[in-house]
Write an enzyme that holds these catalytic residues in place. Structure first.
Site, PDB file in Angstrom:
ATOM      1  N   HIS A  55      -2.119  51.829 -25.670  1.00  0.00           N
ATOM      2  CA  HIS A  55      -1.306  52.309 -24.545  1.00  0.00           C
ATOM      3  C   HIS A  55      -0.712  51.096 -23.843  1.00  0.00           C
ATOM      4  CE1 HIS A  55      -4.050  56.113 -24.059  1.00  0.00           C
ATOM      5  NE2 HIS A  55      -3.317  56.155 -25.154  1.00  0.00           N
ATOM      6  N   SER A  58      -6.724  51.280 -24.791  1.00  0.00           N
ATOM      7  CA  SER A  58      -5.845  51.374 -23.635  1.00  0.00           C
ATOM      8  C   SER A  58      -6.139  50.205 -22.704  1.00  0.00           C
ATOM      9  CB  SER A  58      -6.031  52.729 -22.945  1.00  0.00           C
ATOM     10  OG  SER A  58      -5.086  52.899 -21.918  1.00  0.00           O
ATOM     11  N   ASP A 113      -8.006  60.057 -24.118  1.00  0.00           N
ATOM     12  CA  ASP A 113      -7.244  60.005 -25.363  1.00  0.00           C
ATOM     13  C   ASP A 113      -8.127  59.360 -26.438  1.00  0.00           C
ATOM     14  OD1 ASP A 113      -5.170  60.183 -27.186  1.00  0.00           O
ATOM     15  OD2 ASP A 113      -4.112  58.423 -26.432  1.00  0.00           O
TER      16      ASP A 113
END
Length: 192
Positions: free
Chosen positions: A38, A11, A130
């Site tokens: 992400h 991310s 996540d």
């Protein structure tokens, strides 16, 4: 253990991390590599071309039902979940997981179900949790878990969360991950 698939999740700070990791893989790296990063929908068009210039491996944005081939880097398109369905990818617009679509957990969990002990899960920099549940599923299925050292990660929360919750196999500095993956594959070839 015969490794067959590498799943990478990242991310915040992920593009720079991916440049280092993918740039460290030789053009003969034998496994398929799937990446969930992400990112916003607006970033999607430039992402794959920018990564293509950083690695010797072919880099493609995944299409639904695309066949998985060895030695290729597959990038999840923005605003879709990426799933592994046997030897193909599937894209989904299901609801975000932990506020993210694509979700690292979705990739990791589906890769674990399809490739079982053949999966190497790699979790890099990021500022959410996540990837933790997905990495746990990879371990439950007999796969291998590698996490970037949070001390040097641009986003330390994601790797720290995984280390706190999962019996990871290796915690490595970013620049050590590609040589380590190459070594795992080389050791596997000599065992055959």
């Amino acid at each position: 253990m015969a490794f067959r698939f590498v799943a990478i999740g990242t991310s915040l700070g992920g593009f720079n991390a991916l440049k280092t990791l993918l740039g460290g893989l030789a053009k003969d790296f034998p496994l398929p590599v799937a990446v969930v990063q992400h990112r916003s929908y607006e970033d999607s068009e430039a992402f794959v071309p920018l990564l293509t210039g950083q690695t010797q491996l072919p880099v493609v944005e995944v299409d639904d039902k695309q066949e998985i081939k060895d030695g290729c880097v597959y990038i999840c398109p923005s605003n879709y979940h990426l799933m592994v369905d046997d030897h193909h990818f599937a894209l989904s617009t299901d609801a975000p997981v932990l506020h993210a679509r694509p979700s690292i957990d979705v990739l990791f969990e589906s890769a674990a179900e399809s490739f079982r002990e053949g999966v190497i899960g790699v979790l890099l920099t990021g500022m959410s949790k996540d990837g933790t549940a997905g990495l746990k599923r990879i371990k439950e299925c007999g796969g291998y878990a590698v996490v970037q050292d949070p001390a040097a990660a641009e986003g330390h929360i994601m790797p720290k969360a995984a280390i706190a919750s999962v019996a990871v196999d290796k915690v490595l500095a970013l620049e050590e991950i590609a040589p380590f993956l190459t070594g795992l594959c080389a050791a596997q070839r000599t065992e055959v």
